[in-house]
Design a protein around this motif. Sequence first.
Motif, short mmCIF file in Angstrom:
data_model
loop_
_atom_site.label_atom_id
_atom_site.label_comp_id
_atom_site.label_asym_id
_atom_site.label_seq_id
_atom_site.Cartn_x
_atom_site.Cartn_y
_atom_site.Cartn_z
N VAL A 196 8.77 27.24 -22.04
CA VAL A 196 9.92 27.68 -22.62
C VAL A 196 9.82 28.14 -24.19
O VAL A 196 10.54 28.88 -24.60
N ARG A 197 9.14 27.36 -24.91
CA ARG A 197 8.96 27.54 -26.16
C ARG A 197 8.40 29.19 -26.35
O ARG A 197 8.93 29.87 -27.38
N ALA A 198 7.28 29.60 -25.50
CA ALA A 198 6.77 30.71 -25.63
C ALA A 198 8.04 31.85 -25.38
O ALA A 198 7.97 32.96 -25.93
N ARG A 199 8.78 31.60 -24.04
CA ARG A 199 9.85 32.71 -23.56
C ARG A 199 11.16 32.56 -24.64
O ARG A 199 11.67 33.64 -24.74
N MET A 200 11.51 31.39 -24.96
CA MET A 200 12.66 31.35 -25.85
C MET A 200 12.62 30.52 -27.24
O MET A 200 12.73 29.38 -27.37
N PRO A 201 12.10 31.19 -28.15
CA PRO A 201 11.40 30.20 -29.30
C PRO A 201 12.80 29.90 -30.13
O PRO A 201 12.25 28.82 -30.78
N GLU A 202 14.19 30.05 -29.76
CA GLU A 202 15.06 29.67 -30.37
C GLU A 202 15.48 27.81 -29.57
O GLU A 202 16.22 27.44 -30.30
N ALA A 203 14.56 27.70 -28.45
CA ALA A 203 15.14 26.45 -27.91
C ALA A 203 14.60 25.29 -28.93
O ALA A 203 13.60 25.38 -29.82
N THR A 204 15.28 24.32 -28.74
CA THR A 204 15.02 22.92 -29.20
C THR A 204 14.22 22.23 -28.68
O THR A 204 14.42 21.66 -27.56
N LEU A 205 12.98 21.69 -29.04
CA LEU A 205 12.27 20.79 -28.11
C LEU A 205 12.08 19.36 -28.75
O LEU A 205 11.85 19.06 -30.04
N VAL A 206 12.38 18.52 -27.86
CA VAL A 206 12.71 16.99 -28.34
C VAL A 206 11.41 16.27 -27.49
O VAL A 206 11.42 16.46 -26.24
N PHE A 207 10.77 15.41 -28.00
CA PHE A 207 9.88 14.56 -27.47
C PHE A 207 10.15 13.12 -27.46
O PHE A 207 10.68 12.42 -28.61
N LEU A 208 10.41 12.52 -26.23
CA LEU A 208 10.81 11.09 -26.04
C LEU A 208 9.67 10.35 -26.23
O LEU A 208 8.68 10.46 -25.48
#
Length: 293
Positions: A196-208
């Motif tokens: 997802v990061r590679a395809r939609m760099p505007e996404a926010t990634l949260v690590f639990l």
Amino acid sequence: MKSDVATGHRSALDVLDAGFADPDGVEGRMRITDLLISVPAIGTTKLDRILSDLRISRAKRIGGLGIHQRQRLTAFLQQRESTNRSRRRSRLVVLAGPTAVGKGTVAAHIRDNYPDVLLSISATTRAPRPGEVDGVNYYFVDDAEFDRLIEAGELLEHATVHNSFRYGTPRSPIEKALSEGTSVLLEIDLQGARQVRARMPEATLVFLLPPSWDELVRRLVGRGTEDAVERARRLDSAQVELAAQDEFDFRVTNTTVGEAAQEVVELIKTRGRGPRWAHPDAAPTAANTARGV
Ligand SMILES: Nc1nc2c(ncn2[C@@H]2O[C@H](COP(=O)(O)OP(=O)(O)O)[C@@H](O)[C@H]2O)c(=O)[nH]1
Ligand SMILES: Nc1ncnc2c1ncn2[C@@H]1O[C@H](COP(=O)(O)OP(=O)(O)O)[C@@H](O)[C@H]1O
């Protein structure tokens, strides 16, 4: 960088209205080209196409527009402002983390308590567990259908998880929700988060994160869904997954489900992007960044 000297920080629609009201005033004498160029994301290339679509010549000034030209230009700017507003509000947020940290539990809590966030429903080749409903927990599909989804480009990302079944995120419900201004939460594994990061760099990634390693082991054992061999294998992958936490924009510790869910929702509602672009206040705090894990 766009200059808004021409419009004095007002929206293009406000300038247009002022120009219509007083054709001989400053706004009335403003060139249409200058007005449109002051709008974010309109450059010289797009300008000519827009003017041709609106059937307005480059030489026109706001005060000199005919009634139909005014209507077309106003509708065009209104449409643009409303699209920009919904883009600003909606976010794609990915929640990932090691096995048994509580991703599914936190995501379900958000689905049940925050109805304005859409929890994406994945497709999977694994069989439903007792109580799971097709179209609610997952779309349960066979291998042939999963292959078809991939070939048709219907999955935003997909991966084989825990060396067994395939999981993937249907693309179209997400695109629809985001275009309507609804934020979307994906609860997926690390491989999926990277895609997802590679395809939609505007996404926010949260690590639990778990409050501690021992608590992670307790949760895995307590869930009682894996035998000892599978648990040992998952704990090995959990070590690898924890090492990837720095790739994420934010880290949230799942101490209590309600609080972790609330922190994730706050990130959805207030943070457009990761810390690379966000305001300094958006950096993870000591409170939500686990220590010693
Ligand atoms: N890449 C990817 N992973 C997913 C998707 N949906 C679920 N997962 C991950 O698949 C894993 C297995 O989920 P699940 O079948 O519910 O089993 P459990 O985690 O063992 O309860 C979890 O780590 C999920 O985060 C998806 O659409 N894409
Ligand atoms: N904050 C929490 N405190 C205590 N137990 C939790 C918490 N969050 C989740 N759990 C429990 O931990 C286990 C693993 O949670 P689950 O959501 O299945 O993890 P994941 O989806 O990350 O594999 C479940 O038994 C769940 O009830």
